[in-house]
Motif scaffolding. Structure first.
Motif, PDB file in Angstrom:
ATOM      1  N   CYS A 133       1.101  -0.886  -0.249  1.00 19.42           N
ATOM      2  CA  CYS A 133       0.061   0.300  -0.278  1.00 19.42           C
ATOM      3  C   CYS A 133       0.801   1.081  -0.445  1.00 19.42           C
ATOM      4  N   TYR A 134       0.814   1.996  -0.802  1.00 20.01           N
ATOM      5  CA  TYR A 134       1.257   3.289  -1.389  1.00 20.01           C
ATOM      6  C   TYR A 134       0.927   4.784  -0.898  1.00 20.01           C
ATOM      7  N   PRO A 135       1.237   5.764  -0.349  1.00 23.39           N
ATOM      8  CA  PRO A 135       0.481   6.864  -0.322  1.00 23.39           C
ATOM      9  C   PRO A 135       0.180   7.510  -1.426  1.00 23.39           C
ATOM     10  N   ALA A 136      -1.063   7.749  -2.549  1.00 22.85           N
ATOM     11  CA  ALA A 136      -1.232   8.311  -3.349  1.00 22.85           C
ATOM     12  C   ALA A 136      -2.276  10.110  -3.351  1.00 22.85           C
ATOM     13  N   GLY A 137      -1.493  10.827  -2.464  1.00 24.42           N
ATOM     14  CA  GLY A 137      -2.642  12.310  -2.466  1.00 24.42           C
ATOM     15  C   GLY A 137      -3.038  11.453  -1.327  1.00 24.42           C
ATOM     16  N   ASP A 138      -5.052  12.032  -1.409  1.00 20.11           N
ATOM     17  CA  ASP A 138      -5.533  11.816  -0.346  1.00 20.11           C
ATOM     18  C   ASP A 138      -6.066  10.407  -1.014  1.00 20.11           C
ATOM     19  N   HIS A 139      -5.813   9.283  -1.429  1.00 15.35           N
ATOM     20  CA  HIS A 139      -6.216   8.208  -1.744  1.00 15.35           C
ATOM     21  C   HIS A 139      -4.829   7.353  -1.411  1.00 15.35           C
ATOM     22  N   TRP A 140      -4.974   6.108  -1.609  1.00 16.62           N
ATOM     23  CA  TRP A 140      -3.846   5.237  -1.503  1.00 16.62           C
ATOM     24  C   TRP A 140      -3.663   4.350  -2.340  1.00 16.62           C
ATOM     25  N   PHE A 141      -2.835   3.902  -3.135  1.00 12.28           N
ATOM     26  CA  PHE A 141      -2.718   2.409  -4.328  1.00 12.28           C
ATOM     27  C   PHE A 141      -1.967   1.536  -3.195  1.00 12.28           C
ATOM     28  N   VAL A 142      -3.196   0.347  -3.991  1.00 12.04           N
ATOM     29  CA  VAL A 142      -3.418  -0.976  -3.378  1.00 12.04           C
ATOM     30  C   VAL A 142      -2.858  -1.831  -4.180  1.00 12.04           C
ATOM     31  N   LEU A 143      -1.636  -2.623  -3.553  1.00  8.04           N
ATOM     32  CA  LEU A 143      -1.478  -3.981  -4.746  1.00  8.04           C
ATOM     33  C   LEU A 143      -2.289  -4.753  -4.286  1.00  8.04           C
ATOM     34  N   GLY A 144      -2.965  -5.862  -4.920  1.00  6.31           N
ATOM     35  CA  GLY A 144      -3.059  -7.244  -4.204  1.00  6.31           C
ATOM     36  C   GLY A 144      -2.691  -8.554  -5.021  1.00  6.31           C
ATOM     37  N   ARG A 145      -1.942  -9.058  -4.756  1.00 10.13           N
ATOM     38  CA  ARG A 145      -1.608 -10.447  -5.558  1.00 10.13           C
ATOM     39  C   ARG A 145      -2.628 -11.362  -5.467  1.00 10.13           C
ATOM     40  N   VAL A 146      -3.033 -12.021  -7.176  1.00  8.26           N
ATOM     41  CA  VAL A 146      -4.504 -12.492  -7.073  1.00  8.26           C
ATOM     42  C   VAL A 146      -3.754 -14.283  -6.745  1.00  8.26           C
ATOM     43  N   LEU A 147      -4.541 -14.486  -6.160  1.00  9.21           N
ATOM     44  CA  LEU A 147      -4.524 -15.931  -4.656  1.00  9.21           C
ATOM     45  C   LEU A 147      -5.628 -16.971  -6.168  1.00  9.21           C
ATOM     46  N   ASP A 148      -6.550 -15.852  -6.343  1.00  8.12           N
ATOM     47  CA  ASP A 148      -7.578 -16.707  -7.324  1.00  8.12           C
ATOM     48  C   ASP A 148      -8.504 -16.147  -7.837  1.00  8.12           C
ATOM     49  N   LEU A 149      -9.527 -16.899  -9.613  1.00  9.51           N
ATOM     50  CA  LEU A 149     -10.006 -15.984  -9.939  1.00  9.51           C
ATOM     51  C   LEU A 149     -11.221 -15.631 -10.538  1.00  9.51           C
ATOM     52  N   ASP A 150     -12.600 -15.138 -11.147  1.00 11.49           N
ATOM     53  CA  ASP A 150     -13.230 -16.274 -11.663  1.00 11.49           C
ATOM     54  C   ASP A 150     -13.806 -14.494 -12.394  1.00 11.49           C
ATOM     55  N   VAL A 151     -14.913 -15.245 -13.623  1.00 14.51           N
ATOM     56  CA  VAL A 151     -15.422 -13.930 -14.248  1.00 14.51           C
ATOM     57  C   VAL A 151     -16.247 -14.724 -14.928  1.00 14.51           C
ATOM     58  N   ARG A 152     -17.589 -14.232 -14.924  1.00 14.74           N
ATOM     59  CA  ARG A 152     -18.684 -14.648 -15.547  1.00 14.74           C
ATOM     60  C   ARG A 152     -18.970 -14.531 -17.311  1.00 14.74           C
ATOM     61  N   GLU A 153     -19.203 -15.715 -17.625  1.00 14.24           N
ATOM     62  CA  GLU A 153     -19.280 -15.587 -19.202  1.00 14.24           C
ATOM     63  C   GLU A 153     -19.928 -14.127 -20.144  1.00 14.24           C
ATOM     64  N   SER A 154     -21.083 -13.494 -19.353  1.00 21.05           N
ATOM     65  CA  SER A 154     -22.051 -12.622 -20.300  1.00 21.05           C
ATOM     66  C   SER A 154     -21.541 -11.757 -19.199  1.00 21.05           C
ATOM     67  N   GLY A 155     -22.070 -10.257 -19.901  1.00 19.64           N
ATOM     68  CA  GLY A 155     -22.789  -9.159 -19.486  1.00 19.64           C
ATOM     69  C   GLY A 155     -21.571  -8.543 -19.705  1.00 19.64           C
ATOM     70  N   HIS A 156     -22.078  -6.904 -19.501  1.00 22.10           N
ATOM     71  CA  HIS A 156     -21.142  -5.553 -19.077  1.00 22.10           C
ATOM     72  C   HIS A 156     -20.733  -5.190 -17.868  1.00 22.10           C
ATOM     73  N   PRO A 157     -19.750  -4.510 -17.933  1.00 26.97           N
ATOM     74  CA  PRO A 157     -19.031  -4.255 -16.681  1.00 26.97           C
ATOM     75  C   PRO A 157     -19.932  -2.755 -16.371  1.00 26.97           C
ATOM     76  N   LEU A 158     -19.986  -2.843 -15.020  1.00 24.28           N
ATOM     77  CA  LEU A 158     -20.804  -0.713 -14.577  1.00 24.28           C
ATOM     78  C   LEU A 158     -19.459  -0.345 -14.688  1.00 24.28           C
ATOM     79  N   VAL A 159     -19.619   1.033 -15.386  1.00 22.41           N
ATOM     80  CA  VAL A 159     -18.881   1.614 -15.968  1.00 22.41           C
ATOM     81  C   VAL A 159     -18.944   2.978 -15.236  1.00 22.41           C
ATOM     82  N   PHE A 160     -18.240   3.829 -14.826  1.00 24.41           N
ATOM     83  CA  PHE A 160     -18.299   5.540 -14.338  1.00 24.41           C
ATOM     84  C   PHE A 160     -18.182   6.435 -15.418  1.00 24.41           C
ATOM     85  N   CYS A 161     -18.840   7.189 -15.335  1.00 25.49           N
ATOM     86  CA  CYS A 161     -17.895   8.427 -16.606  1.00 25.49           C
ATOM     87  C   CYS A 161     -19.107  10.030 -16.118  1.00 25.49           C
TER      88      CYS A 161
END
Length: 178
Positions: A133-161
């Motif tokens: 975890c690194y200080p990044a101004g008014d936030h933290w920049f966090v790194l995580g080591r991926v141990l396992d993952l999964d994906v749903r084969e269909s759908g669109h991501p929620l996007v903020f813009c």
């Protein structure tokens, strides 16, 4: 050998936080919930700007606000899960973006292989060990080591813009390697 590089900012700050927020509003970001299992039960928070940081080793990154009251509860656990929200999960994003309260109330979830809560129906999940975890101004920049993952084969991501949630329009796939 370059191990860490720091760039010194110019002496005069010419970009205000308001200007940066306004222009960054044109940059779409992913929406995800970071969660962990504490002694008191599951905790979680909504984050934007969830990114792949490294393929080897497999690392992801995200930026919780320094003012977050939930992130300090997750850090001592040592592991967490990132549930990437789909376009149909806007209400979940809002629920986990609030401060305090019982964010998991009424939310279906299951336990990841390493013990963290995974939001049921999420688009993708990344079960992680806390890396750095690194200080990044008014936030933290966090790194995580991926141990396992999964994906749903269909759908669109929620996007903020543009200051709100957006839906991606379906478009034909663009061939890679061009």
């Amino acid at each position: 050998m370059l191990s860490e590089m720091q760039v010194r900012p110019p002496d005069n700050d010419t970009v205000s936080p308001e200007q940066l927020r306004q222009v960054m509003g044109y940059v779409p970001t992913s929406v995800a919930v970071v969660s962990a299992m504490t002694r008191r039960g599951p905790v979680g928070l909504t984050v934007g700007t969830f990114v792949s940081a490294s393929l080897d080793p497999p690392l992801i990154g995200f930026l919780p606000a320094r003012t977050s009251t939930t992130w300090p509860l997750i850090v001592p656990v040592g592991s967490f899960c990132v549930s990437v929200l789909g376009a149909d999960n806007e209400q979940l994003s809002r629920q986990f973006a609030t401060s305090g309260g019982k964010k998991f109330e009424g939310v279906p979830w299951y336990t990841s292989p390493h013990g963290s809560p995974v939001i049921e129906g999420c688009l993708a999940s990344f079960d992680c060990a806390f890396e750095r975890c690194y200080p990044a101004g008014d936030h933290w920049f966090v790194l995580g080591r991926v141990l396992d993952l999964d994906v749903r084969e269909s759908g669109h991501p929620l996007v903020f813009c543009h200051g709100g949630y957006e839906r991606l329009a379906s478009a034909p796939a663009i061939p890679s390697g061009g």
